[in-house]
Design a protein around this motif. Structure first.
Motif, PDB file in Angstrom:
ATOM      1  N   SER A  24      -0.845  34.488  43.813  1.00 59.14           N
ATOM      2  CA  SER A  24      -1.569  33.399  43.156  1.00 59.14           C
ATOM      3  C   SER A  24      -3.049  33.743  43.031  1.00 59.14           C
ATOM      4  O   SER A  24      -3.677  34.189  44.002  1.00 59.14           O
ATOM      5  N   PRO A  25      -3.635  33.543  41.846  1.00 62.51           N
ATOM      6  CA  PRO A  25      -5.074  33.791  41.689  1.00 62.51           C
ATOM      7  C   PRO A  25      -5.919  32.976  42.664  1.00 62.51           C
ATOM      8  O   PRO A  25      -6.990  33.425  43.082  1.00 62.51           O
ATOM      9  N   PHE A  26      -5.433  31.777  43.030  1.00 64.10           N
ATOM     10  CA  PHE A  26      -6.157  30.963  44.006  1.00 64.10           C
ATOM     11  C   PHE A  26      -6.286  31.701  45.337  1.00 64.10           C
ATOM     12  O   PHE A  26      -7.371  31.810  45.914  1.00 64.10           O
ATOM     13  N   LEU A  27      -5.172  32.242  45.822  1.00 68.16           N
ATOM     14  CA  LEU A  27      -5.198  32.963  47.083  1.00 68.16           C
ATOM     15  C   LEU A  27      -6.012  34.254  46.964  1.00 68.16           C
ATOM     16  O   LEU A  27      -6.727  34.634  47.895  1.00 68.16           O
ATOM     17  N   ALA A  28      -5.905  34.916  45.799  1.00 64.83           N
ATOM     18  CA  ALA A  28      -6.650  36.158  45.602  1.00 64.83           C
ATOM     19  C   ALA A  28      -8.159  35.910  45.641  1.00 64.83           C
ATOM     20  O   ALA A  28      -8.917  36.643  46.297  1.00 64.83           O
ATOM     21  N   LEU A  29      -8.617  34.878  44.950  1.00 64.29           N
ATOM     22  CA  LEU A  29     -10.049  34.572  44.917  1.00 64.29           C
ATOM     23  C   LEU A  29     -10.548  34.062  46.265  1.00 64.29           C
ATOM     24  O   LEU A  29     -11.641  34.426  46.722  1.00 64.29           O
ATOM     25  N   MET A  30      -9.757  33.228  46.915  1.00 66.15           N
ATOM     26  CA  MET A  30     -10.157  32.728  48.228  1.00 66.15           C
ATOM     27  C   MET A  30     -10.195  33.855  49.251  1.00 66.15           C
ATOM     28  O   MET A  30     -11.108  33.931  50.092  1.00 66.15           O
ATOM     29  N   GLY A  31      -9.198  34.734  49.180  1.00 69.48           N
ATOM     30  CA  GLY A  31      -9.194  35.887  50.075  1.00 69.48           C
ATOM     31  C   GLY A  31     -10.389  36.787  49.840  1.00 69.48           C
ATOM     32  O   GLY A  31     -11.024  37.277  50.791  1.00 69.48           O
ATOM     33  N   ALA A  32     -10.727  37.001  48.556  1.00 68.70           N
ATOM     34  CA  ALA A  32     -11.892  37.826  48.228  1.00 68.70           C
ATOM     35  C   ALA A  32     -13.177  37.187  48.746  1.00 68.70           C
ATOM     36  O   ALA A  32     -14.095  37.890  49.195  1.00 68.70           O
ATOM     37  N   ALA A  33     -13.246  35.859  48.687  1.00 64.79           N
ATOM     38  CA  ALA A  33     -14.433  35.159  49.185  1.00 64.79           C
ATOM     39  C   ALA A  33     -14.610  35.379  50.689  1.00 64.79           C
ATOM     40  O   ALA A  33     -15.711  35.700  51.166  1.00 64.79           O
ATOM     41  N   ILE A  34     -13.528  35.233  51.439  1.00 64.00           N
ATOM     42  CA  ILE A  34     -13.628  35.358  52.899  1.00 64.00           C
ATOM     43  C   ILE A  34     -13.848  36.813  53.312  1.00 64.00           C
ATOM     44  O   ILE A  34     -14.714  37.120  54.142  1.00 64.00           O
ATOM     45  N   ILE A  35     -13.068  37.723  52.730  1.00 67.09           N
ATOM     46  CA  ILE A  35     -13.248  39.144  53.058  1.00 67.09           C
ATOM     47  C   ILE A  35     -14.640  39.609  52.644  1.00 67.09           C
ATOM     48  O   ILE A  35     -15.321  40.336  53.379  1.00 67.09           O
ATOM     49  N   GLY A  36     -15.071  39.162  51.450  1.00 69.65           N
ATOM     50  CA  GLY A  36     -16.398  39.543  50.981  1.00 69.65           C
ATOM     51  C   GLY A  36     -17.505  39.028  51.883  1.00 69.65           C
ATOM     52  O   GLY A  36     -18.515  39.705  52.107  1.00 69.65           O
ATOM     53  N   ALA A  37     -17.321  37.816  52.418  1.00 65.14           N
ATOM     54  CA  ALA A  37     -18.334  37.253  53.316  1.00 65.14           C
ATOM     55  C   ALA A  37     -18.545  38.141  54.540  1.00 65.14           C
ATOM     56  O   ALA A  37     -19.683  38.396  54.962  1.00 65.14           O
ATOM     57  N   PHE A  38     -17.449  38.632  55.112  1.00 65.83           N
ATOM     58  CA  PHE A  38     -17.572  39.536  56.259  1.00 65.83           C
ATOM     59  C   PHE A  38     -18.123  40.899  55.828  1.00 65.83           C
ATOM     60  O   PHE A  38     -18.962  41.485  56.512  1.00 65.83           O
ATOM     61  N   ALA A  39     -17.623  41.402  54.676  1.00 62.30           N
ATOM     62  CA  ALA A  39     -18.065  42.720  54.228  1.00 62.30           C
ATOM     63  C   ALA A  39     -19.550  42.745  53.885  1.00 62.30           C
ATOM     64  O   ALA A  39     -20.243  43.747  54.125  1.00 62.30           O
ATOM     65  N   PHE A  40     -20.053  41.640  53.335  1.00 63.50           N
ATOM     66  CA  PHE A  40     -21.482  41.554  53.001  1.00 63.50           C
ATOM     67  C   PHE A  40     -22.344  41.126  54.195  1.00 63.50           C
ATOM     68  O   PHE A  40     -23.532  40.895  54.048  1.00 63.50           O
ATOM     69  N   ARG A  41     -21.687  40.970  55.340  1.00 69.05           N
ATOM     70  CA  ARG A  41     -22.384  40.698  56.601  1.00 69.05           C
ATOM     71  C   ARG A  41     -23.101  39.339  56.602  1.00 69.05           C
ATOM     72  O   ARG A  41     -24.218  39.214  57.112  1.00 69.05           O
ATOM     73  N   LEU A  42     -22.453  38.329  56.026  1.00 71.28           N
ATOM     74  CA  LEU A  42     -22.990  36.975  56.133  1.00 71.28           C
ATOM     75  C   LEU A  42     -22.835  36.504  57.577  1.00 71.28           C
ATOM     76  O   LEU A  42     -21.864  36.876  58.246  1.00 71.28           O
ATOM     77  N   PRO A  43     -23.748  35.694  58.087  1.00 73.67           N
ATOM     78  CA  PRO A  43     -23.602  35.173  59.452  1.00 73.67           C
ATOM     79  C   PRO A  43     -22.273  34.436  59.613  1.00 73.67           C
ATOM     80  O   PRO A  43     -21.892  33.620  58.759  1.00 73.67           O
ATOM     81  N   ALA A  44     -21.570  34.722  60.686  1.00 69.16           N
ATOM     82  CA  ALA A  44     -20.226  34.178  60.884  1.00 69.16           C
ATOM     83  C   ALA A  44     -20.205  32.658  60.864  1.00 69.16           C
ATOM     84  O   ALA A  44     -19.250  32.042  60.370  1.00 69.16           O
ATOM     85  N   ASP A  45     -21.276  32.037  61.390  1.00 67.11           N
ATOM     86  CA  ASP A  45     -21.285  30.577  61.446  1.00 67.11           C
ATOM     87  C   ASP A  45     -21.590  29.930  60.102  1.00 67.11           C
ATOM     88  O   ASP A  45     -21.552  28.708  59.975  1.00 67.11           O
TER      89      ASP A  45
END
Length: 453
Positions: A24-45
């Motif tokens: 599902s594109p919904f899951l793909a985009l949401m997954g990319a958002a979360i994985i990207g957040a960690f990969a771009f080193r956004l603060p965990a909180d």
């Protein structure tokens, strides 16, 4: 440079899981958002807050507009209003120029109705006109397909352009998107019409009528009779034209020059021109299309169907916004701003990104949502952060989302199978037609940019 590689991998991942594994594109985009957040080193909180806030804000701003627009489209589809509109246009245009007639019908019907549904509804009419005029079925198929496609990707209240407007922050100026989108999409439709005319004498061996791939053999007369008495032509057009007129009037009232003053008239027009209010009024006018016994039961059924149809679009739109918010919060924004500013690519960036995503994974709506989410933080560096620049960006994304329709696009199969066009022939005609149409639309956008930017 590492951040750019991460972005490319995220986009490639979205394409791979949606195109190859049918996730599902919904899951793909949401997954990319979360994985990207960690990969771009956004603060965990901050990750959860960034994702959920952008998701919620986007649905809060645009969710009802998409929902009410879908409701209008479903009622027009199920009540026979689309057929009534087509017959009214045929009375005016005649059947002397069948390709032109099909293109105009598709262009108007697809403003509220999804292009896939529009083609299913109008295919029997297309077949009847084809037989009556003796023109190639290939030509009328391309004319109808491209006419439907033009407004589907560029003119609100179709969900794709609405989602792009929200992601780019221009929902308060939908009237300008409509005002510019109608002529730009008309240029795209004309390009498709010219190509269809080129095919007017081209013969092909159709798929056999008894083939399981031939979705329907229903004649136009049978289709028309299945709706019973068709709605009045004026009532059929009214739910489309009324909200468009209200939204445009609201945008005019809000111009800096205040052409309608700043008193009661301004307040009333601005309120009625709010997209949600305009579409609610359009929905109430669509109820007039329902006749006979049990109309409330049919209305409730169609509302439930609208909710089912719009739910995936709403989720994809929210997930795309979450992905865009992660990109905006990351360092990739500054990197791309520094490197894009001096290149002068401007509107070519949204067009090319949308075209790449469309060609890779098939869905125009997913391409529009994903591209607008990625583009939002880059508008300033591209010189597109003015209201006019954002409007043109929405249209450039829509033009890119036409290029190109092929085997991974459900619309490609709807058109080719309903029209009984063999796959090899469809690649040489339908796919080429969408490429021509998208490029023509982008050319019109570039011309418009000379006057607006």
């Amino acid at each position: 440079m590492i951040d750019l590689l991460i972005l490319l991998l995220l986009v490639a991942g979205i394409v791979l899981v949606t195109a190859r594994w049918k996730i599902s594109p919904f899951l793909a985009l949401m997954g990319a958002a979360i994985i990207g957040a960690f990969a771009f080193r956004l603060p965990a909180d901050e990750i959860v807050t960034t994702v959920t806030t952008s998701f919620g804000n986007t649905l809060g701003n645009i969710g009802l507009v998409i929902l009410f627009g879908t409701m209008i489209g479903v009622i027009l589809e199920r009540s026979g209003a689309a057929i009534a509109m087509a017959e009214a246009l045929i009375k005016v245009l005649g059947t002397r120029f069948p390709n032109l007639t099909m293109s105009i019908i598709g262009y108007i019907v697809s403003i509220p109705v999804f292009c896939d549904s529009g083609y299913v509804i109008l295919n029997s009419l297309r077949k009847a006109i084809t037989v009556r005029t003796g023109v190639s079925a290939l030509a009328t198929s391309v004319a109808l397909m491209t006419g439907l496609y033009a407004t589907h990707t560029m003119v609100p209240p179709t969900p794709g352009p609405l989602a792009a407007a929200e992601n780019l922050g221009i929902t308060d100026n939908l009237g300008l998107i409509i005002a510019v989108g109608l002529p730009v999409s008309a240029v795209a439709a004309v390009a498709g019409l010219v190509y269809a005319t080129f095919l007017s004498k081209k013969e092909f061996t159709p798929l056999p009528a008894e083939s399981e791939q031939d979705i329907t053999t229903q004649s136009y007369e049978e289709l028309r009779e299945s709706y019973g008495k068709l709605p009045n032509a004026f009532l059929a057009f009214f739910p489309i034209l009324l909200p468009l007129a209200l939204i445009c009037a609201g945008s005019i009232a809000k111009l800096p020059s205040h052409p309608m003053g700043e008193g009661t008239v301004f307040d009333v027009v601005a309120f009625l021109g709010t997209p949600v209010i305009a579409l609610i009024i359009g929905l109430f006018s669509a109820i007039l299309l329902l006749r006979g016994n049990g109309k409330m039961a049919r209305f409730n059924e169609q509302i439930h169907e609208s909710i089912r149809v719009s739910a995936p679009i709403l989720l994809i739109t929210g997930a795309g916004a979450a992905f865009g918010a992660v990109l905006a919060a990351s360092s990739i924004t500054g990197f791309l701003s520094d490197h894009l500013t001096g290149l002068g690519l401007g509107l070519a960036v949204p067009f090319l990104i949308a075209a790449a995503l469309k060609s890779a994974q098939g869905s125009s709506t997913v391409a529009i949502v994903s591209t607008s989410a990625m583009l939002s933080p880059l508008l300033g560096s591209l010189g597109l952060d003015s209201p006019e620049g954002m409007v043109l960006s929405v249209l450039a994304i829509g033009a890119g989302a036409m290029v190109v329709s092929h085997a991974n696009d459900s619309y490609f199969w709807v058109v080719s199978q309903l029209s009984r066009i063999p796959v090899a022939t469809a690649y040489r005609t339908l796919t080429v037609a969408t490429a021509i149409e998208g490029l023509a639309g982008f050319g019109a956008i570039m011309v418009a940019s000379v006057f607006l930017l």
